[in-house]
Write an enzyme that holds these catalytic residues in place. Sequence first.
Site, PDB file in Angstrom:
ATOM      1  CB  SER A 158      -0.838  -0.011   1.283  1.00 40.59           C
ATOM      2  OG  SER A 158      -1.425   1.258   1.524  1.00 40.59           O
ATOM      3  CE1 TYR A 171      -4.525  -2.114   4.960  1.00 36.95           C
ATOM      4  CE2 TYR A 171      -3.087  -0.217   4.619  1.00 36.95           C
ATOM      5  CZ  TYR A 171      -3.905  -1.214   4.103  1.00 36.95           C
ATOM      6  OH  TYR A 171      -4.103  -1.312   2.741  1.00 36.95           O
TER       7      TYR A 171
HETATM    8  P1  NAD Z   1     -11.380  -6.189  -0.045  1.00 31.08           P
HETATM    9  O1  NAD Z   1     -11.970  -6.066   1.318  1.00 31.08           O
HETATM   10  O2  NAD Z   1     -12.237  -5.947  -1.236  1.00 31.08           O
HETATM   11  O3  NAD Z   1     -10.691  -7.627  -0.219  1.00 31.08           O
HETATM   12  C1  NAD Z   1      -9.891  -8.191   0.783  1.00 31.08           C
HETATM   13  C2  NAD Z   1     -10.011  -9.697   0.712  1.00 31.08           C
HETATM   14  O4  NAD Z   1      -9.179 -10.268   1.745  1.00 31.08           O
HETATM   15  C3  NAD Z   1     -11.450 -10.165   0.954  1.00 31.08           C
HETATM   16  O5  NAD Z   1     -11.858 -11.051  -0.062  1.00 31.08           O
HETATM   17  C4  NAD Z   1     -11.371 -10.848   2.316  1.00 31.08           C
HETATM   18  O6  NAD Z   1     -12.275 -11.932   2.470  1.00 31.08           O
HETATM   19  C5  NAD Z   1      -9.912 -11.309   2.362  1.00 31.08           C
HETATM   20  N1  NAD Z   1      -9.485 -11.514   3.742  1.00 31.08           N
HETATM   21  C6  NAD Z   1      -9.593 -10.625   4.772  1.00 31.08           C
HETATM   22  N2  NAD Z   1      -9.182 -11.211   5.899  1.00 31.08           N
HETATM   23  C7  NAD Z   1      -8.800 -12.480   5.587  1.00 31.08           C
HETATM   24  C8  NAD Z   1      -8.287 -13.576   6.339  1.00 31.08           C
HETATM   25  N3  NAD Z   1      -8.131 -13.523   7.679  1.00 31.08           N
HETATM   26  N4  NAD Z   1      -7.999 -14.724   5.700  1.00 31.08           N
HETATM   27  C9  NAD Z   1      -8.191 -14.819   4.368  1.00 31.08           C
HETATM   28  N5  NAD Z   1      -8.674 -13.835   3.592  1.00 31.08           N
HETATM   29  C10 NAD Z   1      -8.979 -12.670   4.215  1.00 31.08           C
HETATM   30  O7  NAD Z   1     -10.126  -5.204  -0.031  1.00 31.08           O
HETATM   31  P2  NAD Z   1      -9.127  -4.707  -1.173  1.00 31.08           P
HETATM   32  O8  NAD Z   1      -9.186  -3.250  -1.168  1.00 31.08           O
HETATM   33  O9  NAD Z   1      -9.318  -5.454  -2.428  1.00 31.08           O
HETATM   34  O10 NAD Z   1      -7.726  -5.111  -0.494  1.00 31.08           O
HETATM   35  C11 NAD Z   1      -6.849  -6.074  -1.030  1.00 31.08           C
HETATM   36  C12 NAD Z   1      -5.428  -5.727  -0.609  1.00 31.08           C
HETATM   37  O11 NAD Z   1      -5.082  -4.469  -1.179  1.00 31.08           O
HETATM   38  C13 NAD Z   1      -5.254  -5.573   0.892  1.00 31.08           C
HETATM   39  O12 NAD Z   1      -4.015  -6.145   1.289  1.00 31.08           O
HETATM   40  C14 NAD Z   1      -5.205  -4.080   1.101  1.00 31.08           C
HETATM   41  O13 NAD Z   1      -4.467  -3.713   2.217  1.00 31.08           O
HETATM   42  C15 NAD Z   1      -4.519  -3.650  -0.187  1.00 31.08           C
HETATM   43  N6  NAD Z   1      -4.721  -2.248  -0.559  1.00 31.08           N
HETATM   44  C16 NAD Z   1      -5.967  -1.759  -0.774  1.00 31.08           C
HETATM   45  C17 NAD Z   1      -6.126  -0.437  -1.126  1.00 31.08           C
HETATM   46  C18 NAD Z   1      -7.475   0.174  -1.381  1.00 31.08           C
HETATM   47  O14 NAD Z   1      -7.554   1.393  -1.446  1.00 31.08           O
HETATM   48  N7  NAD Z   1      -8.527  -0.594  -1.551  1.00 31.08           N
HETATM   49  C19 NAD Z   1      -4.998   0.391  -1.246  1.00 31.08           C
HETATM   50  C20 NAD Z   1      -3.747  -0.140  -1.019  1.00 31.08           C
HETATM   51  C21 NAD Z   1      -3.611  -1.474  -0.677  1.00 31.08           C
END
Ligand code: NAD
Length: 276
Positions: A158, A171
């Site tokens: 991130s 985080y």
């Molecule tokens: P999201 O909530 O849409 O997806 C996250 C997924 O992780 C979900 O399918 C959830 O079921 C799974 N998950 C959560 N806890 C879990 C566990 N204990 N065991 C197994 N699976 C688990 O979120 P997203 O935005 O798609 O995030 C995906 C990644 O991208 C994350 O690592 C997040 O930190 C990173 N990220 C997101 C953003 C953003 O703005 N959305 C920005 C930077 C980084």
Amino acid sequence: MNGIAGDFSFVELLELLDTHSRMDLRGKTVLVTGAGSGIGLAISKAFLGSGARVLLHDINPAAADLAGELGAEFLAADLGTPAAVRDLAAAALQKGEGRVDVLVNNAGFQHVAKVEEFPEEIWTTMIQVMLVAPFQLTRALLPGMKQQGWGRIVNVASIHAVIASPFKSAYISAKHGLLGLTRCVALEAAPFGVTVNAICPAYVRTPLVERQIADQAKAHGLTSDEVVEKIMLEPAAIKRLIEPREVADYVLYLCTDAAGIITGSAQMLDLGWTAR
Ligand code: NAD
């Protein structure tokens, strides 16, 4: 020569074919964690579109149907439990007959609280899911990649792997740690044809961010659009949310042969945020 080929010399055609094969991921087995939603789902679709075999992991069993519809194979595990992560690695290796070519450590979640009020249990679980589990999966899958002389690991970090914001101590600690893991493993894996990179997006339009927008709107008495414009995009140069597909395309590129010189890097997909 007739048709499109007639516009190119023989050497140019060979170069085009070479470029095409360097972007080709057919025959590769890819494990994407947390792929039932958001960025992980978009990454899985991108790999499926490139002809790869996708092992789609999530904690949520409802993602099994989704995986089936997309043509991926589903693996369930709670990455918050170290033993379950070990079982996931074993199941992925079994499906891949001893090797997984590409590992995308993507699963994650957010919890916002002042550090002095942050529940210890949630803090520990976040570190387990977003830092320890990527280490465990790397530990289990890297040997097969090294043995075959080719592999790709992409850690979905991130922008919060390189900068901080208040109230996100777990985080931000996990993501900074994930970048450290990326750099260290990249050095260890480079002699074996394996690259390891972190991608560092700013806000991406996913359920994780939609929940934060709703919480902030409630906390500040703003509309959702105002939260995005006035709070989330305030430090960004490009004033829009990132789409999951844009992150997925980038991850796909990092996993091609064409990106074989990029390793140990923090790829900033951050709308110009850290240019300041
Ligand atoms: P999201 O909530 O849409 O997806 C996250 C997924 O992780 C979900 O399918 C959830 O079921 C799974 N998950 C959560 N806890 C879990 C566990 N204990 N065991 C197994 N699976 C688990 O979120 P997203 O935005 O798609 O995030 C995906 C990644 O991208 C994350 O690592 C997040 O930190 C990173 N990220 C997101 C953003 C953003 O703005 N959305 C920005 C930077 C980084």
